[in-house]
Enzyme design. Structure first.
Site, mmCIF file in Angstrom:
data_model
loop_
_atom_site.group_PDB
_atom_site.id
_atom_site.type_symbol
_atom_site.label_atom_id
_atom_site.label_comp_id
_atom_site.label_asym_id
_atom_site.label_seq_id
_atom_site.Cartn_x
_atom_site.Cartn_y
_atom_site.Cartn_z
ATOM 1 N N ILE A 70 30.135 32.086 17.223
ATOM 2 C CA ILE A 70 31.016 32.515 16.134
ATOM 3 C C ILE A 70 30.943 34.036 15.984
ATOM 4 C CG2 ILE A 70 31.052 30.317 14.922
ATOM 5 C CD1 ILE A 70 28.853 31.315 13.087
ATOM 6 N N GLY A 71 30.668 34.685 17.094
ATOM 7 C CA GLY A 71 30.572 36.137 17.079
ATOM 8 C C GLY A 71 29.132 36.592 17.117
ATOM 9 N N THR A 72 28.216 35.628 17.184
ATOM 10 C CA THR A 72 26.803 35.941 17.079
ATOM 11 C C THR A 72 26.191 36.420 18.384
ATOM 12 O OG1 THR A 72 26.504 33.608 17.475
ATOM 13 C CG2 THR A 72 26.358 34.339 15.207
ATOM 14 N N ILE A 85 12.759 37.686 19.685
ATOM 15 C CA ILE A 85 14.111 38.248 19.734
ATOM 16 C C ILE A 85 14.687 38.015 21.122
ATOM 17 C CG2 ILE A 85 15.447 40.395 19.550
ATOM 18 C CD1 ILE A 85 14.292 39.309 16.901
ATOM 19 N N LYS A 120 20.049 43.740 20.944
ATOM 20 C CA LYS A 120 21.309 44.300 20.473
ATOM 21 C C LYS A 120 22.097 43.306 19.614
ATOM 22 C CE LYS A 120 25.120 47.023 22.275
ATOM 23 N NZ LYS A 120 25.683 47.611 23.493
ATOM 24 N N GLN A 131 23.437 41.121 14.171
ATOM 25 C CA GLN A 131 23.417 40.066 13.158
ATOM 26 C C GLN A 131 22.828 40.577 11.846
ATOM 27 O OE1 GLN A 131 24.582 36.684 13.100
ATOM 28 N NE2 GLN A 131 25.744 37.892 14.542
ATOM 29 N N GLY A 133 21.063 34.515 11.847
ATOM 30 C CA GLY A 133 22.407 34.801 11.340
ATOM 31 C C GLY A 133 22.494 35.026 9.849
ATOM 32 N N GLU A 134 21.609 34.417 9.094
ATOM 33 C CA GLU A 134 21.794 34.440 7.643
ATOM 34 C C GLU A 134 20.788 35.282 6.884
ATOM 35 O OE1 GLU A 134 23.569 30.318 6.433
ATOM 36 O OE2 GLU A 134 22.580 30.130 8.358
#
Ligand code: FAD
Ligand code: SF4
Lengths: 336, 760
Positions: free
Chosen positions: B466-468, B651, B655, B660, B726-727
């Protein structure tokens, strides 16, 4: 968006004739406002007359007449070209600042000066065809009057309409005593002082301005002035860029020693038209340029404000914005 | 050298910047028709009449659907839905089934035409009359009539109701304050869009903008009465989700239009509909009380959240973070939920934690000030080393390290305890900080890997990007596991024909899908190696696995790289054009948001990898630091600098991970300073109808955002050690900013967004 006919012409008189031949036709300039409104079903012309090929695109120093030595900006010049014109940057920096405070670079590249004057309010009830709105559909009522009116007017409104004019450029123009030059159905020019160009809502909020049917803006003239060194456009908004003004102030001073020889103050985001702050100007004329005087001038203007349910803050904000803009103007008109 | 973790560019970056990545609305079909929904203009009542004549006669119109002529779909039935895997349905309202209106903007009709413009102009011609009823729109006045939810995500919702009252009342050191947050809309750049293509009467393909193709398939199949196997959902690229691209039932509108017109149908949600029909984060009123002993150790925390909902079980769970942050012997977390005539609320980036940390972390700042303790020191003092509610150890927790690194990078020590001490010209400058947290979930996922004799490798799983950066990080994982360059890997995702993966929700994709991909690749590698060992022509014939290493597309003998065999040679000698492996990873705690079935070989869990929520508490943590400049005369706030330090496990790509967090911080900055959906009380409509009224940050609002990762793998979450990312970036941001505003001005603003009128 409803189907519409697209017409185009290079000749101003035939553009006017085409407009008069079809009461449902509208001029199309940069299209940044009218097309949005058509997509939202707010404007429903069945014909668009493209006027972007008309030759009213010059920006030039006025060589004769009452405004001699001033500048004339074409009705179809782009906002970007107007703001960046070297003479305007030098002699009328207030106009440059005001234009650059509005919209985004992309929109300013498309937007014309005539279109900027004639852009319609951003009142969200006006934009929503499910809502009552006297401006969009006379007689249906004003949704914003008892609705959410944080962005709305504090001066000159009536129960019929509490909308504000959204333009930044026009705030500078009214401060600079500009004159709108139009041609009409008879092919003759007419000059309308800027302060008389836009209207207060009264009981005809569907009319934004005093153009008569068939009139086309060919240019706007700004008389010569001595404000270049001491003018400032302040725009206060909900984010750093790309938002309409909550309150904006165009301030211009001509100072001799410490005495104010000439002063112009206009406000955006506060009324149905770009609001010339006459009371503040009257107070300051001939007085010294000082923070105390600026304060009293701001008080003098804002005491007449009549806020609505959600925009009470605009009264205090307006005062502070006037003081800030005047202070910046006094200090040379740059950001500090 | 391993590529995993490296800040490589997105593998799909070129497609995106050149406009050649295909998004849902771009899957144009031959003979396609266009559908435009018509929305209700009242917030509550019944539709009495429809006049569709003018719309039907309008140029190009093929069909007008209303509840009168639309086909009957399966009704909402939570139990049956659960069995069919129909979770994450946006709202419990099947469109065009009856004449009831539950909120302003509800879909009440659908116009299908030859072109989008024709459909849209005809939609404006539909005449509807209503029997209007009194709607509920004001949160404060509706709350007393609301309810106390029993369950929250399957767990007890109300914790220790009433139990903190006496203790807090008797405490000499306490604060009690009310914090409010606004209703927000997700507004990803790409609107929701669906292209529905029927093949006969019972096979359907949906090109859809969704965060999870598997769930979208289940929902479409359920309501349209189709076999899930007969529904294919394709969604290779998604222009942002943030929780709004779970599944909303405009997908069945598109399918219904396709049934009626016997043509492929495209339906794109407009920006205005994104305010009404695809969810929101509801406004909250949060009452927080804290008490502490004289040394600054918290003795009790109370967090009462009030919010609203409609047409869904979901409500904004603002107390979630309060259950895991800070040690305090007694903790009370309660909810009161009103029912308003507004479209359904839904998950929005860090649901619960985002508004919840505004309240809790503002209150912590207030309490620290009250106790004359530095707010960072106050948090360290009250740090919870184990999960304060469940008492389980954290799977990994480097929050104290986040505080330390953040303080150092940000220069926290320069902060003055007393407000209004730092000035620059007309600006007052302040520092603020807050803790970030978000749970780390993991669900079942499956992946298939193929390698051709030419060395082209395909990784296939029904996950979403979703763009992540899912495409990119999956390629990195596969590349390392095979010892080949990333360019060799093609990732295929977003298609129900691929092995199932969970919805991109709850920041779970990385934690869930990588173990499956890794296992599939390792299986393939092992199969290939065994081929070499048994191949008499191989230099590695007869060797054992522990003697072998791999790199650059070859196996070689440890210690002597000249004794080697390439993947291509092995395959060619053994007449293999293609090799393939498939794996399912199933965390110890169950399938979660993923498929309950395992279509491939299930990967055994490593010993350490005990993703059992009954043994460990899985959470990510972070620290957020903000500097603000406040123009006090005008009330304008500028965030001038921001430092975010995150403990999110390993990680996978520096990048995309950084992006995110940057995105999360900007999201939080929007919530802090400007985002607010406002409803008109008379009409119940959102007046912030477009992005001109609903402000999100523009570049000029966004400062330099300094991101640091602790980067230590979480040994228990999976073999990969990566938790979601993401959040968490949004959590704590609004509190850090509000706390900085207090430090700058001495004004405590407890109501978001911090618009300038609140500071005048
Ligand atoms: C997202 C967005 C943000 C914006 N933000 C700002 C802002 O912050 N500040 C600001 O000041 N403005 C802002 N604007 C408005 C923008 O400045 C106007 O849309 C623009 O100036 C209109 O010019 P145009 O040439 O595109 O007009 P059009 O859209 O082409 O025309 C507008 C109207 O003027 C009429 N018209 C055009 N030219 C003439 C003429 N020569 N004679 C008579 N009638 C004419 C047209 O018939 C039409 O009714 C914003 C616009 C957008 C879309
Ligand atoms: S303020 Fe004016 S434009 Fe807005 S709803 Fe009222 S009448 Fe319409």
């Amino acid at each position: 968006m409803r189907p519409f006919k697209f017409s185009s012409t290079k000749d101003p008189n035939s553009a006017i004739k085409m407009l008069m031949d079809n009461t449902n036709a509208k001029f199309l300039a940069g299209g940044t406002n009218i097309l949005d409104l058509m997509k939202e079903d707010v404007e429903r012309p069945d014909e668009l007359i493209d006027i972007t090929s008309l030759h009213f695109t010059q920006i030039k120093t006025i060589s004769e007449g009452t405004n001699k030595g001033g500048i004339s900006i074409g009705g179809l010049s782009k906002n970007t070209d107007t703001a960046n014109d070297p003479v305007i940057r030098r002699d009328f920096p207030l106009l440059t600042q005001a234009i650059l405070a509005g919209a985004s670079a992309q929109i300013r590249n498309m937007a014309t000066n005539g279109g900027n004057l004639n852009q319609r309010t951003r009142c969200s009830y006006f934009y929503d065809t499910a809502m009552p709105c006297n401006k969009r559909e006379p007689g249906t009522g004003c949704g914003a009057r008892e609705g959410i009116n944080r962005m709305h007017a504090i001066f000159g409104w009536t129960n019929n309409c509490v909308a504000v004019h959204p333009s930044d450029m026009c705030v500078a123009l009214v401060a600079l005593d500009a004159v709108v030059i139009v041609i009409g159905t008879d092919g003759k020019s007419r000059a309308i002082p800027f302060a008389d160009y836009h209207r207060l809502p009264g009981d005809t909020p569907h009319k934004d301005n005093n153009l008569v049917p068939g009139e086309l803006i060919t240019s706007v003239e700004i008389p010569k002035n001595n404000f270049a060194g001491n003018s400032y456009y302040l725009k206060v908004r909900d984010r750093a860029s790309y938002a309409f003004a909550l309150v904006s102030v165009a301030a211009a001073l001509e100072i001799n020693g410490n005495q104010i020889k000439q002063v112009r103050i206009a406000m955006g985001g506060v009324a149905h038209k770009p609001w010339r702050a006459i009371e503040a100007e009257k107070f300051l004329l001939g007085k010294s340029a000082s923070n105390e005087n600026f304060k009293q001038a701001a008080e003098a203007e804002m005491q007449h404000a009549k806020p609505l349910e959600h925009n009470k803050f605009k009264v205090e904000l307006g005062k502070r914005a006037i003081i800030r803009a005047l202070t910046q103007a006094m200090n040379g008109g740059t950001n500090s | 050298m391993a590529i995993t973790g490296k800040p490589i560019d997105r593998v799909d970056g070129r497609l995106k910047v050149t406009g050649t990545a295909t998004y849902a609305a771009e899957f144009n079909q031959p003979n396609m028709a266009y559908a435009v929904p018509v929305r209700s203009t009242i917030a509550k009542g019944t539709i009495t009449t429809f006049d569709t004549v003018a719309a039907e006669k309008s140029a190009g119109v093929i069909a007008v659907l209303t509840h009168k002529n639309a086909s009957r779909l399966k009704a909402i039935n939570p139990e049956e839905q659960m069995k069919a895997g129909v979770i994450f349905i946006g709202e419990d309202l099947v469109p065009l089934q009856d004449n009831q209106v539950h909120y302003f903007g509800q879909f009440i009709a659908l116009v299908v035409a030859e072109t989008y413009e024709q459909a849209r102009s005809a939609a404006a011609l539909l005449e509807v009359t209503y029997n209007k009823e009194k709607h509920a729109i004001d949160l404060v006045s509706e709350l007393p009539k609301g309810y106390k939810p029993k369950l929250l995500f399957g767990r007890e919702a109300q914790l220790n109701t009433g139990k903190t009252a006496d203790l807090i009342a008797a405490s000499p050191h306490k604060i009690e304050q009310t914090y409010t947050t606004s209703t927000e809309n997700h507004h990803p750049m790409e609107p929701h869009a669906t292209v529905a293509v029927w093949e006969g009467a019972d096979k359907l393909t949906l090109y859809d903008a969704t965060q999870g193709v598997v769930i979208t398939r289940a929902i479409a199949a359920y309501f349209l009465n189709l076999k899930p196997d007969n529904v294919r959902v394709i969604s290779p690229f998604v222009g942002g989700g943030f929780g709004t691209k779970g599944t909303w039932l405009h997908i069945v509108l598109a399918a219904m239009a396709g049934q009626v017109t016997k043509r492929p149908v495209k339906l794109v949600i407009s920006r205005q509909m994104m305010q009404t029909n695809v969810g929101r984060r509801s406004a909250t009123i949060q009452k927080i009380a804290l008490s502490s002993d004289p040394k600054g150790k918290l003795t009790a925390i109370r967090h009462n959240s009030e919010t609203y909902t409609n047409l869904t079980q979901f409500f904004e769970p603002s107390g979630l973070a309060t259950a895991v942050l800070y040690e305090a012997p007694l903790r009370e977390i309660t909810y009161q939920v009103a029912k308003l005539n507004v479209g359904a609320p839904t998950f929005m980036r860090a649901p619960g934690e985002a508004p919840g940390t505004f309240a809790l972390e503002s209150a912590m700042d207030e309490m620290a000030f009250e106790m004359k303790i530095d707010p960072l020191a106050f948090r360290v003092l009250n740090h919870a080393a184990t999960d304060p509610e469940t008492k389980h150890p954290f799977s990994a927790n480097y929050l104290l390290e986040c505080y330390r690194v953040g303080a150092e990078k940000f220069g926290w020590s320069a902060r003055k305890m007393q407000p209004r001490q730092t000035r620059n010209g007309k600006y007052l400058i302040g520092y603020g900080m807050a803790t970030a947290t978000y749970p780390a979930g993991r669900s079942s996922a499956s992946a298939r890997v193929q390698m051709t004799i030419k060395g082209e490798i395909k990784v296939m799983t029904a996950a979403s990007d979703i763009g992540t950066g899912t495409y990119t990080v999956l390629a990195q994982t596969a590349a390392d596991a095979l010892g080949v360059s990333v360019e060799r890997i093609t990732v295929e995702i977003g298609d129900t024909n691929l092995p199932p993966a969970p919805i991109a929700g709850g920041s779970q994709t990385t934690a869930s899908v990588h173990p499956a991909v890794l296992a599939a690749v390792e299986t393939l590698r092992k199969d290939l190696m065994l081929l070499a060992f048994s191949d008499t022509k191989s230099k590695l014939n007869g060797r054992k696995a522990d003697e072998i290493d791999f790199a650059k597309g070859k196996f070689y003998l440890k210690g002597d790289a000249s004794i080697s065999d390439s993947y291509a040679d092995i395959m060619s000698r053994n007449n293999k054009q293609i090799m393939e492996a498939c794996a399912t990873s199933m965390p110890a705690s169950g399938s979660g948001l993923g498929a309950p079935v395992a279509p491939c070989m299930v990967v055994p869990l490593a010993t350490e990898e005990n993703s059992d929520a009954k043994k460990y508490s899985f959470h990510s943590f972070g620290a957020q630091f903000a500097e603000v400049w406040v123009d006090e005369d005008l009330g304008t706030i500028r965030v001038s600098r921001f430092t975010s330090v995150q403990d999110v496990g390993r990680i996978m790509n520096e990048k995309t991970a950084r992006s995110q967090i940057i995105g999360g911080v900007i999201f939080g900055l929007g919530a802090a300073l400007m985002e607010e959906t406002q409803y008109d009380k008379h009409w119940g409509n959102p007046v912030t109808r477009s992005l001109a009224d609903y402000h999100v940050p523009v570049n000029a609002d966004v400062p330099q955002i300094d991101v640091h990762f602790i980067g230590k793998p979480d040994p228990h979450i999976s073999s990969i050690g990566a938790r979601g990312i993401g959040e968490i970036g949004i959590t704590g941001v609004s509190a850090a900013i509000a706390n900085a505003v207090f430090n700058a001005t001495g004004k405590r603003i407890r109501s978001l967004p911090l618009t300038l009128d609140k500071l005048l």
